[in-house]
Design a protein around this motif. Structure first.
Motif, short mmCIF file in Angstrom:
data_model
loop_
_atom_site.label_atom_id
_atom_site.label_comp_id
_atom_site.label_asym_id
_atom_site.label_seq_id
_atom_site.Cartn_x
_atom_site.Cartn_y
_atom_site.Cartn_z
N ILE A 1 47.55 40.09 31.48
CA ILE A 1 47.60 41.28 32.33
C ILE A 1 46.94 42.44 31.59
CG2 ILE A 1 49.91 41.88 31.50
CD1 ILE A 1 50.42 43.05 34.35
N SER A 2 46.30 43.29 32.34
CA SER A 2 45.69 44.49 31.79
C SER A 2 46.77 45.39 31.20
CB SER A 2 44.96 45.23 32.92
OG SER A 2 44.62 46.53 32.51
N VAL A 3 46.51 45.94 30.02
CA VAL A 3 47.45 46.89 29.41
C VAL A 3 46.75 48.19 29.00
CG1 VAL A 3 49.08 45.13 28.63
CG2 VAL A 3 47.19 45.81 27.13
N ALA A 4 45.49 48.34 29.36
CA ALA A 4 44.72 49.54 29.00
C ALA A 4 45.18 50.74 29.82
CB ALA A 4 43.24 49.30 29.23
N TRP A 5 44.92 51.92 29.31
CA TRP A 5 45.24 53.15 30.02
C TRP A 5 44.03 53.61 30.82
CZ3 TRP A 5 50.04 53.90 30.75
CH2 TRP A 5 50.96 53.43 29.83
N ASP B 1 37.14 40.68 33.03
CA ASP B 1 36.24 40.42 31.89
C ASP B 1 36.70 41.25 30.69
OD1 ASP B 1 34.57 38.56 33.15
OD2 ASP B 1 33.20 40.12 33.87
N GLN B 2 37.04 42.52 30.92
CA GLN B 2 37.50 43.39 29.84
C GLN B 2 38.87 42.95 29.32
OE1 GLN B 2 36.94 46.80 32.45
NE2 GLN B 2 35.75 47.80 30.84
N VAL B 3 39.77 42.59 30.23
CA VAL B 3 41.11 42.13 29.82
C VAL B 3 40.98 40.92 28.91
CG1 VAL B 3 43.29 41.13 30.62
CG2 VAL B 3 42.25 43.03 31.88
N CYS B 4 40.23 39.93 29.35
CA CYS B 4 40.10 38.70 28.57
C CYS B 4 39.37 38.94 27.25
CB CYS B 4 39.40 37.62 29.40
SG CYS B 4 40.42 37.06 30.79
N GLU B 5 38.36 39.80 27.28
CA GLU B 5 37.63 40.12 26.05
C GLU B 5 38.57 40.72 25.00
OE1 GLU B 5 34.44 43.45 25.11
OE2 GLU B 5 33.58 41.84 26.36
N SER B 6 39.56 41.49 25.42
CA SER B 6 40.49 42.09 24.47
C SER B 6 41.34 41.03 23.76
CB SER B 6 41.38 43.13 25.15
OG SER B 6 42.30 42.52 26.02
N LEU C 1 49.75 60.42 36.66
CA LEU C 1 51.06 60.07 36.10
C LEU C 1 50.96 59.00 35.01
CD1 LEU C 1 53.09 59.93 39.43
CD2 LEU C 1 53.12 61.75 37.71
N GLY C 2 49.73 58.59 34.67
CA GLY C 2 49.54 57.57 33.65
C GLY C 2 49.86 56.17 34.15
N LYS C 3 49.74 55.97 35.45
CA LYS C 3 50.02 54.66 36.05
C LYS C 3 48.73 54.07 36.57
CE LYS C 3 54.67 55.90 37.56
NZ LYS C 3 55.57 55.95 38.72
N TYR C 4 48.50 52.79 36.26
CA TYR C 4 47.25 52.13 36.66
C TYR C 4 47.53 50.79 37.30
CZ TYR C 4 44.91 55.61 33.87
OH TYR C 4 44.46 56.81 33.40
N LEU C 5 46.66 50.42 38.25
CA LEU C 5 46.70 49.06 38.79
C LEU C 5 46.40 48.11 37.64
CD1 LEU C 5 44.65 49.61 42.08
CD2 LEU C 5 47.11 49.20 41.90
N ARG C 6 47.17 47.07 37.52
CA ARG C 6 47.01 46.11 36.42
C ARG C 6 46.46 44.79 36.94
NH1 ARG C 6 47.05 49.27 32.06
NH2 ARG C 6 48.92 50.56 31.96
N ARG C 7 45.29 44.41 36.45
CA ARG C 7 44.72 43.13 36.85
C ARG C 7 45.48 41.99 36.20
NH1 ARG C 7 39.32 42.46 38.45
NH2 ARG C 7 40.15 40.44 39.06
N LEU C 8 45.64 40.89 36.93
CA LEU C 8 46.20 39.64 36.41
C LEU C 8 45.03 38.68 36.30
CD1 LEU C 8 49.29 39.46 38.79
CD2 LEU C 8 49.16 40.50 36.52
N CYS C 9 44.78 38.14 35.12
CA CYS C 9 43.50 37.47 34.86
C CYS C 9 43.63 36.10 34.22
CB CYS C 9 42.67 38.36 33.93
SG CYS C 9 42.49 40.07 34.49
N PRO C 10 42.85 35.13 34.73
CA PRO C 10 42.82 33.80 34.09
C PRO C 10 41.76 33.74 33.01
CG PRO C 10 41.60 33.73 36.14
CD PRO C 10 42.15 35.13 35.99
N CYS D 1 36.07 38.29 38.37
CA CYS D 1 36.27 38.64 36.95
C CYS D 1 35.71 40.02 36.59
CB CYS D 1 35.65 37.58 36.05
SG CYS D 1 36.61 36.05 35.96
N GLY D 2 34.57 40.37 37.11
CA GLY D 2 33.93 41.63 36.75
C GLY D 2 34.35 42.82 37.58
N GLU D 3 35.17 42.61 38.59
CA GLU D 3 35.56 43.70 39.48
C GLU D 3 36.61 44.61 38.85
OE1 GLU D 3 33.95 44.43 42.07
OE2 GLU D 3 32.78 42.60 42.24
#
Length: 145
Positions: free
Chosen positions: A46-50, A56-61, A136-145, A123-125
């Protein structure tokens, strides 16, 4: 959790207007070489960035590469992924509006949404979190394979 059939786990998106012939050929090879959704082995994150980010970015991390080959084909498939690979990530899993960046976790409700009628490569979207949530510091979090 029981899954009605293996097609609940994986869907092979068409190249659509955002894809390429290379992807179509890769999908064809995978369909021929690997039984569809047999031996499911994608690691989900899951995305954890702010900030809004793509899978692609989630998995790269994690020093991984996002795969277009194993998006859930149904809400039931995402429920399985959420229960097995993303334990305690989603308060619930529901069908949402059709969005090119699904699956995604809502920052307010913590519900994870999926709707598989999009045939685009995902993946790239990058989702666009509403500005009131960003403030408020809240973001949609991608769930990624």
């Amino acid at each position: 959790m029981a899954i009605a059939n293996s097609n609940d786990l994986c869907t092979f998106p068409s190249a659509g207007t955002r894809g390429s012939m290379t992807f179509v050929l890769a999908c064809f090879f995978m369909l021929v070489a690997v039984p569809q959704c047999e031996g499911y082995s994608a690691a989900w994150h899951i995305s954890v960035a702010w900030e809004d980010e793509s899978c692609d970015q989630v998995c790269e991390s994690y020093n991984l590469v996002c795969t277009e080959m194993c998006w859930p084909a149904t809400v039931q498939g995402l429920k399985y992924v959420a229960a097995v690979d993303l334990a305690n990530t989603c308060s619930a899993v529901e069908t949402g509006d059709s969005e090119y960046y699904h699956p995604v976790k809502d920052p307010d409700t913590t519900v994870c949404y999926w709707r598989s009628d999009s045939t685009y490569l995902r993946c790239g979207e990058v989702p666009t979190t509403p500005s009131d949530q960003v403030a408020l510091g809240k973001y949609l979090r991608r769930l990624c394979p």
